[in-house]
Write a protein that holds these residues in place. Structure first.
Motif, PDB file in Angstrom:
ATOM      1  N   PHE A  43       0.852  -1.100   0.118  1.00 46.80           N
ATOM      2  CA  PHE A  43      -0.030  -0.001   0.018  1.00 46.80           C
ATOM      3  C   PHE A  43       0.797   1.136  -0.008  1.00 46.80           C
ATOM      4  O   PHE A  43       2.033   1.278   0.722  1.00 46.80           O
ATOM      5  N   VAL A  44       0.311   2.463  -0.807  1.00 51.37           N
ATOM      6  CA  VAL A  44       1.118   3.388  -0.723  1.00 51.37           C
ATOM      7  C   VAL A  44       0.287   4.622  -0.077  1.00 51.37           C
ATOM      8  O   VAL A  44       0.487   5.248   0.820  1.00 51.37           O
ATOM      9  N   ALA A  45      -0.984   4.975  -0.830  1.00 50.03           N
ATOM     10  CA  ALA A  45      -1.651   5.845  -0.310  1.00 50.03           C
ATOM     11  C   ALA A  45      -3.155   5.682  -0.736  1.00 50.03           C
ATOM     12  O   ALA A  45      -3.505   4.874  -1.870  1.00 50.03           O
ATOM     13  N   PHE A  46      -4.166   6.183  -0.338  1.00 52.61           N
ATOM     14  CA  PHE A  46      -5.515   6.125  -0.693  1.00 52.61           C
ATOM     15  C   PHE A  46      -6.389   7.669  -0.572  1.00 52.61           C
ATOM     16  O   PHE A  46      -5.839   8.376   0.388  1.00 52.61           O
ATOM     17  N   ILE A  47      -7.364   7.770  -1.142  1.00 59.33           N
ATOM     18  CA  ILE A  47      -8.139   8.926  -0.959  1.00 59.33           C
ATOM     19  C   ILE A  47      -9.402   8.615  -1.062  1.00 59.33           C
ATOM     20  O   ILE A  47      -9.995   7.709  -1.917  1.00 59.33           O
TER      21      ILE A  47
ATOM     22  N   SER B 212     -14.597  11.746  -2.162  1.00 56.96           N
ATOM     23  CA  SER B 212     -14.849  13.377  -2.010  1.00 56.96           C
ATOM     24  C   SER B 212     -13.384  14.262  -1.994  1.00 56.96           C
ATOM     25  O   SER B 212     -13.260  15.036  -2.363  1.00 56.96           O
ATOM     26  N   GLY B 213     -12.366  13.215  -1.829  1.00 58.83           N
ATOM     27  CA  GLY B 213     -11.108  13.827  -1.589  1.00 58.83           C
ATOM     28  C   GLY B 213     -10.929  14.383  -0.173  1.00 58.83           C
ATOM     29  O   GLY B 213      -9.518  14.883  -0.139  1.00 58.83           O
ATOM     30  N   GLY B 214     -11.596  14.262   0.707  1.00 60.82           N
ATOM     31  CA  GLY B 214     -11.808  14.588   1.901  1.00 60.82           C
ATOM     32  C   GLY B 214     -11.008  13.867   2.963  1.00 60.82           C
ATOM     33  O   GLY B 214     -10.455  14.439   3.969  1.00 60.82           O
ATOM     34  N   SER B 215     -10.898  12.704   2.579  1.00 59.64           N
ATOM     35  CA  SER B 215      -9.926  11.941   3.503  1.00 59.64           C
ATOM     36  C   SER B 215      -8.685  11.169   2.795  1.00 59.64           C
ATOM     37  O   SER B 215      -9.031  10.665   1.709  1.00 59.64           O
ATOM     38  N   THR B 216      -7.679  11.371   3.425  1.00 54.49           N
ATOM     39  CA  THR B 216      -6.502  10.745   2.656  1.00 54.49           C
ATOM     40  C   THR B 216      -5.686   9.803   3.752  1.00 54.49           C
ATOM     41  O   THR B 216      -5.725  10.088   4.936  1.00 54.49           O
ATOM     42  N   SER B 217      -5.030   8.800   3.047  1.00 54.70           N
ATOM     43  CA  SER B 217      -4.048   8.104   4.220  1.00 54.70           C
ATOM     44  C   SER B 217      -2.787   7.562   3.149  1.00 54.70           C
ATOM     45  O   SER B 217      -2.885   7.543   2.272  1.00 54.70           O
ATOM     46  N   TYR B 218      -1.611   7.709   4.195  1.00 59.19           N
ATOM     47  CA  TYR B 218      -0.461   7.139   3.495  1.00 59.19           C
ATOM     48  C   TYR B 218       0.386   6.282   4.402  1.00 59.19           C
ATOM     49  O   TYR B 218       0.193   6.141   5.358  1.00 59.19           O
ATOM     50  N   ALA B 219       0.933   5.383   3.751  1.00 57.19           N
ATOM     51  CA  ALA B 219       2.072   4.352   4.191  1.00 57.19           C
ATOM     52  C   ALA B 219       3.047   5.363   4.991  1.00 57.19           C
ATOM     53  O   ALA B 219       3.438   6.332   4.274  1.00 57.19           O
ATOM     54  N   ALA B 220       3.412   4.811   6.081  1.00 58.69           N
ATOM     55  CA  ALA B 220       4.751   5.551   6.613  1.00 58.69           C
ATOM     56  C   ALA B 220       6.043   5.679   5.835  1.00 58.69           C
ATOM     57  O   ALA B 220       6.548   6.863   6.034  1.00 58.69           O
ATOM     58  N   SER B 221       6.297   5.075   5.085  1.00 60.16           N
ATOM     59  CA  SER B 221       7.333   5.055   4.123  1.00 60.16           C
ATOM     60  C   SER B 221       7.382   6.312   2.985  1.00 60.16           C
ATOM     61  O   SER B 221       8.351   6.703   2.650  1.00 60.16           O
TER      62      SER B 221
ATOM     63  N   LYS C 195       4.876   9.040   3.771  1.00 60.62           N
ATOM     64  CA  LYS C 195       4.428  10.203   4.275  1.00 60.62           C
ATOM     65  C   LYS C 195       5.268  11.246   4.395  1.00 60.62           C
ATOM     66  O   LYS C 195       6.454  11.353   4.882  1.00 60.62           O
ATOM     67  N   GLY C 196       4.672  12.491   3.898  1.00 62.99           N
ATOM     68  CA  GLY C 196       5.409  13.652   3.786  1.00 62.99           C
ATOM     69  C   GLY C 196       6.464  13.712   2.621  1.00 62.99           C
ATOM     70  O   GLY C 196       6.846  14.792   2.193  1.00 62.99           O
ATOM     71  N   ARG C 197       6.477  12.872   1.778  1.00 65.35           N
ATOM     72  CA  ARG C 197       6.920  12.865   0.362  1.00 65.35           C
ATOM     73  C   ARG C 197       6.066  12.783  -0.639  1.00 65.35           C
ATOM     74  O   ARG C 197       6.246  13.494  -1.676  1.00 65.35           O
ATOM     75  N   PHE C 198       5.306  11.929  -0.669  1.00 67.05           N
ATOM     76  CA  PHE C 198       4.077  11.695  -1.833  1.00 67.05           C
ATOM     77  C   PHE C 198       2.536  12.512  -1.126  1.00 67.05           C
ATOM     78  O   PHE C 198       2.389  12.507  -0.103  1.00 67.05           O
ATOM     79  N   THR C 199       2.008  12.768  -2.351  1.00 63.35           N
ATOM     80  CA  THR C 199       0.768  13.480  -2.173  1.00 63.35           C
ATOM     81  C   THR C 199      -0.320  12.794  -3.160  1.00 63.35           C
ATOM     82  O   THR C 199      -0.118  12.900  -4.240  1.00 63.35           O
ATOM     83  N   ILE C 200      -1.570  12.205  -2.661  1.00 62.88           N
ATOM     84  CA  ILE C 200      -2.394  11.801  -3.532  1.00 62.88           C
ATOM     85  C   ILE C 200      -3.546  13.128  -3.613  1.00 62.88           C
ATOM     86  O   ILE C 200      -4.019  13.707  -2.593  1.00 62.88           O
TER      87      ILE C 200
END
Length: 122
Positions: free
Chosen positions: A47-51, A54-63, A65-70
């Motif tokens: 897993f990398v990220a999901f959205i 609505s685009g109002g909720s996102t989540s990122y893998a710890a690896s 986070k802070g570098r990638f944006t969905i």
């Protein structure tokens, strides 16, 4: 039925940037959550990220986070993954997937794209 096509992959230097796109067609795309996953040679898909739809909720893998944006633009039926400051360990085939539920688990997604290769050089 939803069809997904990834694009934007390629070769990028560590510390550079790259934007991946996931273009959708078929059912109302805005109703689906979208996840990004990746798979490196000899490794399990992760897993990398999901959205949310609505685009109002996102989540990122710890690896990443802070570098990638969905993000998503429902008017264009497109979801993006912005890779900032990628590292060689980010090298993988990147896949987008769509499903009803927001999830970091790949088996929760019903529709998958063909993948796009990202190679990060040191």
């Amino acid at each position: 039925q939803v069809q997904l096509v990834e694009s934007g992959g390629g070769l990028v230097q560590a510390g550079g940037s790259l934007r991946l796109s996931c273009a959708a067609s078929g059912r109302t795309f805005s109703r689906f959550a979208v996840g990004w996953f990746r798979q490196a040679p000899g490794k399990e898909r992760e897993f990398v990220a999901f959205i949310s739809w609505s685009g109002g909720s996102t989540s990122y893998a710890a690896s990443v986070k802070g570098r990638f944006t969905i993000s998503r633009d429902n008017a264009k039926n497109t979801v993006y993954l912005q890779l900032n400051a990628p590292k060689p360990e980010d090298t993988a085939v990147y896949y987008c997937a769509a499903g009803i539920s927001q999830s970091a688990a790949d088996n929760e997604y019903d529709y998958w794209g063909q993948g796009t290769q990202v190679t990060v050089s040191s």
